[in-house]
Design a protein around this motif. Structure first.
Motif, mmCIF file in Angstrom:
data_model
loop_
_atom_site.group_PDB
_atom_site.id
_atom_site.type_symbol
_atom_site.label_atom_id
_atom_site.label_comp_id
_atom_site.label_asym_id
_atom_site.label_seq_id
_atom_site.Cartn_x
_atom_site.Cartn_y
_atom_site.Cartn_z
ATOM 1 N N GLY A 70 -45.783 7.097 -11.031
ATOM 2 C CA GLY A 70 -45.616 5.847 -10.305
ATOM 3 C C GLY A 70 -44.561 5.976 -9.216
ATOM 4 O O GLY A 70 -43.977 7.038 -9.007
ATOM 5 N N PRO A 71 -44.306 4.856 -8.528
ATOM 6 C CA PRO A 71 -43.320 4.890 -7.449
ATOM 7 C C PRO A 71 -41.892 4.909 -7.990
ATOM 8 O O PRO A 71 -41.634 4.464 -9.101
ATOM 9 C CB PRO A 71 -43.590 3.585 -6.686
ATOM 10 C CG PRO A 71 -44.178 2.668 -7.714
ATOM 11 C CD PRO A 71 -44.963 3.551 -8.643
ATOM 12 N N MET A 72 -40.990 5.457 -7.199
ATOM 13 C CA MET A 72 -39.576 5.505 -7.591
ATOM 14 C C MET A 72 -38.996 4.099 -7.725
ATOM 15 O O MET A 72 -38.225 3.827 -8.647
ATOM 16 C CB MET A 72 -38.761 6.274 -6.549
ATOM 17 C CG MET A 72 -37.275 6.314 -6.827
ATOM 18 S SD MET A 72 -36.291 6.996 -5.462
ATOM 19 C CE MET A 72 -36.910 8.640 -5.319
ATOM 20 N N LEU A 73 -39.367 3.238 -6.798
ATOM 21 C CA LEU A 73 -38.804 1.890 -6.762
ATOM 22 C C LEU A 73 -39.848 0.884 -7.204
ATOM 23 O O LEU A 73 -41.035 1.031 -6.926
ATOM 24 C CB LEU A 73 -38.319 1.557 -5.353
ATOM 25 C CG LEU A 73 -37.287 2.513 -4.774
ATOM 26 C CD1 LEU A 73 -36.950 2.127 -3.343
ATOM 27 C CD2 LEU A 73 -36.031 2.550 -5.626
ATOM 28 N N ARG A 74 -39.376 -0.138 -7.878
ATOM 29 C CA ARG A 74 -40.265 -1.226 -8.264
ATOM 30 C C ARG A 74 -40.688 -1.984 -7.020
ATOM 31 O O ARG A 74 -39.950 -2.039 -6.041
ATOM 32 C CB ARG A 74 -39.536 -2.212 -9.191
ATOM 33 C CG ARG A 74 -39.188 -1.638 -10.528
ATOM 34 C CD ARG A 74 -38.535 -2.703 -11.348
ATOM 35 N NE ARG A 74 -38.111 -2.170 -12.620
ATOM 36 C CZ ARG A 74 -37.762 -2.919 -13.645
ATOM 37 N NH1 ARG A 74 -37.753 -4.232 -13.527
ATOM 38 N NH2 ARG A 74 -37.389 -2.377 -14.770
ATOM 39 N N GLU A 75 -41.840 -2.580 -7.090
ATOM 40 C CA GLU A 75 -42.284 -3.402 -5.972
ATOM 41 C C GLU A 75 -41.396 -4.627 -5.907
ATOM 42 O O GLU A 75 -41.021 -5.199 -6.934
ATOM 43 C CB GLU A 75 -43.741 -3.819 -6.174
ATOM 44 C CG GLU A 75 -44.709 -2.663 -6.030
ATOM 45 C CD GLU A 75 -46.143 -3.114 -6.133
ATOM 46 O OE1 GLU A 75 -46.428 -4.291 -5.873
ATOM 47 O OE2 GLU A 75 -46.978 -2.269 -6.476
ATOM 48 N N GLN A 76 -41.060 -5.011 -4.682
ATOM 49 C CA GLN A 76 -40.194 -6.171 -4.497
ATOM 50 C C GLN A 76 -40.984 -7.435 -4.776
ATOM 51 O O GLN A 76 -42.015 -7.684 -4.180
ATOM 52 C CB GLN A 76 -39.641 -6.214 -3.062
ATOM 53 C CG GLN A 76 -38.709 -5.073 -2.740
ATOM 54 C CD GLN A 76 -37.398 -5.167 -3.502
ATOM 55 O OE1 GLN A 76 -36.951 -6.232 -3.870
ATOM 56 N NE2 GLN A 76 -36.797 -4.023 -3.747
#
Length: 103
Positions: free
Chosen positions: A62-68
Protein backbone atom coordinates in the motif's frame (compact mmCIF):
# COMPACT_ATOMS: atom_id res chain seq x y z
CA UNK A 1 12.68 -4.12 7.00
CA UNK A 2 10.50 -1.96 9.25
CA UNK A 3 13.52 0.16 10.19
CA UNK A 4 14.24 0.69 6.50
CA UNK A 5 10.64 1.85 5.95
CA UNK A 6 10.85 4.18 8.95
CA UNK A 7 13.99 5.70 7.44
CA UNK A 8 12.18 6.11 4.12
CA UNK A 9 9.30 7.81 5.92
CA UNK A 10 11.46 10.29 7.86
CA UNK A 11 13.39 11.05 4.67
CA UNK A 12 10.08 11.67 2.87
CA UNK A 13 8.91 13.85 5.77
CA UNK A 14 12.13 15.85 5.65
CA UNK A 15 13.17 15.35 9.26
CA UNK A 16 16.37 14.01 10.77
CA UNK A 17 16.77 10.89 12.89
CA UNK A 18 17.36 13.17 15.87
CA UNK A 19 14.07 15.00 15.24
CA UNK A 20 12.32 11.62 14.89
CA UNK A 21 13.75 10.46 18.24
CA UNK A 22 12.75 13.73 19.87
CA UNK A 23 9.18 13.57 18.54
CA UNK A 24 8.59 9.88 19.34
CA UNK A 25 10.66 9.85 22.55
CA UNK A 26 12.34 6.65 21.33
CA UNK A 27 15.95 6.17 22.33
CA UNK A 28 18.73 7.66 20.24
CA UNK A 29 20.16 5.00 17.97
CA UNK A 30 16.89 3.04 17.86
CA UNK A 31 16.97 3.06 14.07
CA UNK A 32 20.62 1.94 13.94
CA UNK A 33 20.08 -1.22 15.99
CA UNK A 34 19.45 -4.63 14.51
CA UNK A 35 16.70 -7.06 15.35
CA UNK A 36 12.95 -6.97 15.37
CA UNK A 37 10.89 -3.95 16.28
CA UNK A 38 8.11 -4.62 18.76
CA UNK A 39 4.51 -3.74 18.14
CA UNK A 40 4.69 -1.25 21.02
CA UNK A 41 7.30 0.79 19.10
CA UNK A 42 5.23 0.67 15.90
CA UNK A 43 2.21 1.86 17.86
CA UNK A 44 4.20 4.77 19.31
CA UNK A 45 5.44 5.78 15.86
CA UNK A 46 1.95 5.62 14.33
CA UNK A 47 0.49 7.63 17.19
CA UNK A 48 2.96 10.48 16.62
CA UNK A 49 2.63 10.29 12.84
CA UNK A 50 -1.05 9.59 12.09
CA UNK A 51 -0.45 10.20 8.38
CA UNK A 52 1.80 7.10 8.27
CA UNK A 53 0.01 4.06 6.88
CA UNK A 54 0.46 1.23 9.47
CA UNK A 55 -0.01 -1.46 6.82
CA UNK A 56 2.82 0.02 4.76
CA UNK A 57 5.00 0.29 7.86
CA UNK A 58 4.51 -3.36 8.82
CA UNK A 59 4.29 -5.05 5.42
CA UNK A 60 5.45 -2.59 2.78
CA UNK A 61 2.10 -2.96 1.00
CA UNK A 62 0.00 0.00 0.00
CA UNK A 63 0.92 3.67 0.03
CA UNK A 64 3.33 5.11 2.59
CA UNK A 65 0.86 7.79 3.62
CA UNK A 66 -2.78 7.43 4.45
CA UNK A 67 -5.20 9.15 2.16
CA UNK A 68 -6.16 12.56 3.46
CA UNK A 69 -9.70 12.61 4.74
CA UNK A 70 -11.81 15.71 4.36
CA UNK A 71 -11.23 18.02 7.29
CA UNK A 72 -13.91 17.71 9.90
CA UNK A 73 -16.60 20.27 9.43
CA UNK A 74 -18.05 21.64 12.64
CA UNK A 75 -21.47 20.26 13.40
CA UNK A 76 -23.99 23.02 13.88
CA UNK A 77 -25.71 22.98 17.24
CA UNK A 78 -29.44 23.13 16.77
CA UNK A 79 -31.24 25.90 18.61
CA UNK A 80 -33.29 24.67 21.52
CA UNK A 81 -36.84 25.82 21.70
CA UNK A 82 -37.41 28.34 24.45
CA UNK A 83 -39.74 27.57 27.24
CA UNK A 84 -40.93 29.47 30.27
CA UNK A 85 -38.28 27.81 32.49
CA UNK A 86 -35.31 29.00 30.39
CA UNK A 87 -33.07 31.78 31.60
CA UNK A 88 -33.43 34.95 29.61
CA UNK A 89 -30.43 36.13 27.60
CA UNK A 90 -29.32 39.65 28.45
CA UNK A 91 -27.74 42.16 26.08
CA UNK A 92 -24.06 42.95 26.62
CA UNK A 93 -24.92 46.48 27.71
CA UNK A 94 -26.78 45.01 30.70
CA UNK A 95 -23.59 43.80 32.41
CA UNK A 96 -23.10 47.31 33.88
CA UNK A 97 -19.32 47.36 33.84
CA UNK A 98 -18.82 43.81 35.13
CA UNK A 99 -15.25 42.75 34.36
CA UNK A 100 -14.02 46.28 33.72
CA UNK A 101 -12.91 46.80 37.29
CA UNK A 102 -15.44 49.58 37.79
CA UNK A 103 -17.98 48.30 40.27
Amino acid sequence: MIRKRILQFINNKGITKYEFYKITKLSNGFLDKSGAIGSDKCEIICSYFPELNPEWLLTGKGPMLREQAEPNKPTPIPAKPTDSKSLPLLPVSAIAGLGSGEL
